[in-house]
Design a protein around this motif. Structure first.
Motif, PDB file in Angstrom:
ATOM      1  N   SER A 249       0.833  -1.197   0.000  1.00  0.00           N
ATOM      2  CA  SER A 249       0.000   0.000   0.000  1.00  0.00           C
ATOM      3  C   SER A 249       0.870   1.251   0.000  1.00  0.00           C
ATOM      4  O   SER A 249       1.869   1.327   0.719  1.00  0.00           O
ATOM      5  N   ASN A 250       0.482   2.244  -0.788  1.00  0.00           N
ATOM      6  CA  ASN A 250       1.254   3.484  -0.901  1.00  0.00           C
ATOM      7  C   ASN A 250       0.727   4.615  -0.014  1.00  0.00           C
ATOM      8  O   ASN A 250       1.127   5.758  -0.162  1.00  0.00           O
ATOM      9  N   ILE A 251      -0.174   4.287   0.902  1.00  0.00           N
ATOM     10  CA  ILE A 251      -0.738   5.314   1.780  1.00  0.00           C
ATOM     11  C   ILE A 251       0.281   5.734   2.841  1.00  0.00           C
ATOM     12  O   ILE A 251       1.321   5.097   3.012  1.00  0.00           O
ATOM     13  N   SER A 252      -0.010   6.803   3.565  1.00  0.00           N
ATOM     14  CA  SER A 252       0.912   7.325   4.577  1.00  0.00           C
ATOM     15  C   SER A 252       1.035   6.377   5.765  1.00  0.00           C
ATOM     16  O   SER A 252       0.176   5.516   5.984  1.00  0.00           O
ATOM     17  N   ILE A 253       2.114   6.543   6.520  1.00  0.00           N
ATOM     18  CA  ILE A 253       2.318   5.731   7.729  1.00  0.00           C
ATOM     19  C   ILE A 253       1.191   5.985   8.724  1.00  0.00           C
ATOM     20  O   ILE A 253       0.708   5.049   9.387  1.00  0.00           O
ATOM     21  N   GLU A 254       0.739   7.236   8.830  1.00  0.00           N
ATOM     22  CA  GLU A 254      -0.367   7.553   9.728  1.00  0.00           C
ATOM     23  C   GLU A 254      -1.616   6.755   9.360  1.00  0.00           C
ATOM     24  O   GLU A 254      -2.286   6.178  10.234  1.00  0.00           O
ATOM     25  N   ASP A 255      -1.906   6.697   8.057  1.00  0.00           N
ATOM     26  CA  ASP A 255      -3.084   5.958   7.594  1.00  0.00           C
ATOM     27  C   ASP A 255      -2.900   4.449   7.761  1.00  0.00           C
ATOM     28  O   ASP A 255      -3.849   3.729   8.069  1.00  0.00           O
ATOM     29  N   LYS A 256      -1.669   3.978   7.582  1.00  0.00           N
ATOM     30  CA  LYS A 256      -1.401   2.549   7.791  1.00  0.00           C
ATOM     31  C   LYS A 256      -1.614   2.182   9.263  1.00  0.00           C
ATOM     32  O   LYS A 256      -2.212   1.145   9.572  1.00  0.00           O
ATOM     33  N   LEU A 257      -1.127   3.021  10.159  1.00  0.00           N
ATOM     34  CA  LEU A 257      -1.306   2.751  11.590  1.00  0.00           C
ATOM     35  C   LEU A 257      -2.780   2.785  11.968  1.00  0.00           C
ATOM     36  O   LEU A 257      -3.256   1.941  12.742  1.00  0.00           O
ATOM     37  N   ALA A 258      -3.513   3.741  11.426  1.00  0.00           N
ATOM     38  CA  ALA A 258      -4.951   3.813  11.700  1.00  0.00           C
ATOM     39  C   ALA A 258      -5.663   2.572  11.185  1.00  0.00           C
ATOM     40  O   ALA A 258      -6.534   2.000  11.862  1.00  0.00           O
ATOM     41  N   THR A 259      -5.264   2.124   9.999  1.00  0.00           N
ATOM     42  CA  THR A 259      -5.907   0.964   9.378  1.00  0.00           C
ATOM     43  C   THR A 259      -5.570  -0.330  10.110  1.00  0.00           C
ATOM     44  O   THR A 259      -6.445  -1.168  10.343  1.00  0.00           O
ATOM     45  N   VAL A 260      -4.308  -0.483  10.498  1.00  0.00           N
ATOM     46  CA  VAL A 260      -3.913  -1.693  11.233  1.00  0.00           C
ATOM     47  C   VAL A 260      -4.590  -1.726  12.601  1.00  0.00           C
ATOM     48  O   VAL A 260      -5.026  -2.791  13.069  1.00  0.00           O
ATOM     49  N   THR A 261      -4.698  -0.579  13.263  1.00  0.00           N
ATOM     50  CA  THR A 261      -5.398  -0.528  14.551  1.00  0.00           C
ATOM     51  C   THR A 261      -6.853  -0.946  14.388  1.00  0.00           C
ATOM     52  O   THR A 261      -7.386  -1.715  15.197  1.00  0.00           O
ATOM     53  N   GLU A 262      -7.497  -0.461  13.342  1.00  0.00           N
ATOM     54  CA  GLU A 262      -8.880  -0.857  13.051  1.00  0.00           C
ATOM     55  C   GLU A 262      -8.964  -2.359  12.772  1.00  0.00           C
ATOM     56  O   GLU A 262      -9.891  -3.045  13.235  1.00  0.00           O
ATOM     57  N   HIS A 263      -7.998  -2.872  12.044  1.00  0.00           N
ATOM     58  CA  HIS A 263      -7.936  -4.303  11.726  1.00  0.00           C
ATOM     59  C   HIS A 263      -7.825  -5.142  12.999  1.00  0.00           C
ATOM     60  O   HIS A 263      -8.518  -6.154  13.165  1.00  0.00           O
ATOM     61  N   ILE A 264      -6.945  -4.715  13.900  1.00  0.00           N
ATOM     62  CA  ILE A 264      -6.756  -5.436  15.165  1.00  0.00           C
ATOM     63  C   ILE A 264      -8.063  -5.460  15.958  1.00  0.00           C
ATOM     64  O   ILE A 264      -8.502  -6.510  16.429  1.00  0.00           O
ATOM     65  N   ALA A 265      -8.669  -4.297  16.109  1.00  0.00           N
ATOM     66  CA  ALA A 265      -9.919  -4.196  16.878  1.00  0.00           C
ATOM     67  C   ALA A 265     -11.023  -5.021  16.243  1.00  0.00           C
ATOM     68  O   ALA A 265     -11.809  -5.681  16.945  1.00  0.00           O
ATOM     69  N   TYR A 266     -11.083  -5.023  14.927  1.00  0.00           N
ATOM     70  CA  TYR A 266     -12.110  -5.793  14.217  1.00  0.00           C
ATOM     71  C   TYR A 266     -11.917  -7.291  14.442  1.00  0.00           C
ATOM     72  O   TYR A 266     -12.872  -8.008  14.796  1.00  0.00           O
ATOM     73  N   GLN A 267     -10.701  -7.783  14.250  1.00  0.00           N
ATOM     74  CA  GLN A 267     -10.452  -9.218  14.387  1.00  0.00           C
ATOM     75  C   GLN A 267     -10.723  -9.702  15.812  1.00  0.00           C
ATOM     76  O   GLN A 267     -11.316 -10.764  16.020  1.00  0.00           O
ATOM     77  N   ILE A 268     -10.301  -8.931  16.800  1.00  0.00           N
ATOM     78  CA  ILE A 268     -10.527  -9.308  18.197  1.00  0.00           C
ATOM     79  C   ILE A 268     -12.021  -9.299  18.521  1.00  0.00           C
ATOM     80  O   ILE A 268     -12.546 -10.231  19.131  1.00  0.00           O
ATOM     81  N   SER A 269     -12.708  -8.251  18.100  1.00  0.00           N
ATOM     82  CA  SER A 269     -14.142  -8.148  18.406  1.00  0.00           C
ATOM     83  C   SER A 269     -14.945  -9.255  17.725  1.00  0.00           C
ATOM     84  O   SER A 269     -15.900  -9.772  18.306  1.00  0.00           O
ATOM     85  N   GLN A 270     -14.543  -9.642  16.516  1.00  0.00           N
ATOM     86  CA  GLN A 270     -15.248 -10.720  15.812  1.00  0.00           C
ATOM     87  C   GLN A 270     -15.172 -12.026  16.594  1.00  0.00           C
ATOM     88  O   GLN A 270     -16.146 -12.778  16.687  1.00  0.00           O
ATOM     89  N   VAL A 271     -13.996 -12.293  17.160  1.00  0.00           N
ATOM     90  CA  VAL A 271     -13.814 -13.518  17.950  1.00  0.00           C
ATOM     91  C   VAL A 271     -14.693 -13.488  19.191  1.00  0.00           C
ATOM     92  O   VAL A 271     -15.424 -14.445  19.492  1.00  0.00           O
ATOM     93  N   ILE A 272     -14.637 -12.394  19.937  1.00  0.00           N
ATOM     94  CA  ILE A 272     -15.372 -12.299  21.199  1.00  0.00           C
ATOM     95  C   ILE A 272     -16.880 -12.323  20.971  1.00  0.00           C
ATOM     96  O   ILE A 272     -17.617 -13.052  21.650  1.00  0.00           O
ATOM     97  N   LEU A 273     -17.366 -11.566  20.004  1.00  0.00           N
ATOM     98  CA  LEU A 273     -18.809 -11.492  19.751  1.00  0.00           C
ATOM     99  C   LEU A 273     -19.382 -12.807  19.237  1.00  0.00           C
ATOM    100  O   LEU A 273     -20.566 -13.083  19.416  1.00  0.00           O
ATOM    101  N   SER A 274     -18.528 -13.631  18.632  1.00  0.00           N
ATOM    102  CA  SER A 274     -19.000 -14.937  18.158  1.00  0.00           C
ATOM    103  C   SER A 274     -19.254 -15.897  19.307  1.00  0.00           C
ATOM    104  O   SER A 274     -19.933 -16.918  19.148  1.00  0.00           O
ATOM    105  N   VAL A 275     -18.710 -15.555  20.484  1.00  0.00           N
ATOM    106  CA  VAL A 275     -18.850 -16.417  21.667  1.00  0.00           C
ATOM    107  C   VAL A 275     -19.856 -15.842  22.659  1.00  0.00           C
ATOM    108  O   VAL A 275     -20.740 -16.535  23.161  1.00  0.00           O
ATOM    109  N   ASP A 276     -19.712 -14.546  22.968  1.00  0.00           N
ATOM    110  CA  ASP A 276     -20.530 -13.921  24.011  1.00  0.00           C
ATOM    111  C   ASP A 276     -20.574 -12.409  23.789  1.00  0.00           C
ATOM    112  O   ASP A 276     -19.531 -11.764  23.724  1.00  0.00           O
ATOM    113  N   LYS A 277     -21.746 -11.852  23.680  1.00  0.00           N
ATOM    114  CA  LYS A 277     -21.886 -10.413  23.434  1.00  0.00           C
ATOM    115  C   LYS A 277     -21.878  -9.588  24.713  1.00  0.00           C
ATOM    116  O   LYS A 277     -21.942  -8.362  24.677  1.00  0.00           O
ATOM    117  N   LYS A 278     -21.800 -10.248  25.877  1.00  0.00           N
ATOM    118  CA  LYS A 278     -21.815  -9.520  27.148  1.00  0.00           C
ATOM    119  C   LYS A 278     -20.764 -10.064  28.110  1.00  0.00           C
ATOM    120  O   LYS A 278     -20.986 -10.167  29.309  1.00  0.00           O
TER     121      LYS A 278
END
Length: 357
Positions: A249-278
């Protein structure tokens, strides 16, 4: 009631330093209590940082030499820690070592830090190489922390560690399930280094960037995330699969960090919500200090109760648990769960080196 005093050693893939923790444990009718009496992170010198970072490139003879040297280094740091904190009773030293190779699919894993050198240097019975038996039993050799999660932190629905990689553990119908979810500090630090920083403090750089949907989709489509449980991540996977997508990807480092952080949060939340939403979630590891990442997780897990404990547990939970794994090994009790690693059976892993007084 049985009581133990153990020094646990942990060196993570993010190369933050050597975590060393003096912990006590009490066992009463199968129930365990713990206390972290004193602990610190010893930053690596530039020389050791470079050696550990480049160790996977070394030839066999040099690698074995560094293996012994690092074991001696660990032993000396243990002695320094004992003197500094005026410790008297120590039953055991339990060391994770520093992972150089982790390739369970091809039947091997290697943690730097020769246990014989460690025990000979500090003069205390030492346990190391916790992963190799499980890999020989056709398991992933990781994660190993879940047995500690089950026995030391039973009040939580999920135990989430945000280290070099994120890993999670939880109970399903009496079985402990655990696996690595995605890269965290290995990926974030890699990007922060291009800005001359060891890490993105609090996620400040990431917060200044924008999420790139194209990159986010590519990261979320990586094959690892489609695999069933009993899976683990290592440097090899990061370099072969994750970083090429990131670097394309040719985007800025700031945008890469924002995107990877979003990716991390998404992957973790998908795992947890598939088991228990509370669920009640215990979060530890260096990533727990990344306020931007924690904010993203809270946004995606609104029904869950996110607990970030006292600082000593955030920083030293893995050192604590490896101290505990050493006790289980000495008692010849199960410390590696096949429900977690995919091995053919549970086992009590760890090589013991007994050093006479």
């Amino acid at each position: 009631m049985k009581e133990y005093s153990v020094i646990g050693l942990m060196s993570g893939t993010s190369l933050d330093g050597l975590d060393i923790a003096y912990c006590t444990f009490k066992s009463n009718k199968g129930k365990w209590q713990y206390s972290i009496k004193c602990a610190e992170t010893i930053k690596y010198s530039k020389e050791w940082f470079q050696k550990l970072k480049e160790a996977h490139h070394y030839g066999g003879e040099k690698l074995l030499q560094i293996h012994s040297e690092y074991g001696e280094f660990l032993g000396k740091k243990v002695l320094d820690f004992i003197r500094k904190n005026k410790l008297i009773t120590i039953d055991l030293v339990s060391s994770h070592g520093h992972t150089v190779f982790h390739n369970p699919e091809n039947g091997f894993t290697f943690q730097l830090g020769n246990g014989a050198s460690l025990a000979a240097t500090c003069g205390i019975t030492s346990v190391c190489d916790f992963r190799i038996l499980d890999v020989a039993l056709k398991g992933q050799g990781a994660p190993l922390v879940p047995i500690g999660d089950r026995l030391l932190f039973p009040e939580y629905d999920f135990c989430l560690n945000l280290g070099g990689f994120s890993n999670i553990s939880y109970e399903v119908k009496g079985n402990r399930i655990a696996f690595d979810i995605c890269p965290v500090n290995t990926a974030l630090n890699y990007l922060a280094e291009t800005r001359g920083k060891a890490f993105d403090r609090g996620g400040a750089i990431a917060k200044s960037g924008r999420i790139n949907k194209e990159l986010l989709v590519k990261l979320n489509k990586l094959d690892y995330y489609q695999k069933k449980k009993s899976k683990s991540l290592g440097r090899e996977w990061l370099q072969k699969y994750f970083l090429p997508v990131l670097n394309s990807s040719n985007i800025s480092i700031e945008d890469k960090l924002a995107t990877v952080t979003e990716h991390i949060a998404y992957q973790i939340s998908q795992v947890i919500l598939s088991v228990d939403k509370k669920g009640k979630i215990l979060i530890t590891g260096g990533g727990a200090k990344n306020s931007f990442l924690i904010l993203k997780l809270k946004e995606k897990l609104r029904g869950s109760q996110i607990i970030i404990p006292e600082q000593s547990l955030v920083d030293f939970k893995e050192a604590l648990v490896f101290a505990f794994l050493g006790i289980l090994r000495m008692e010849q009790k199960i410390n590696t769960l096949c429900s977690v690693t995919g091995a053919s059976k549970d086992s009590s892993g760890g090589v013991v080196f007994i050093s006479g007084k």
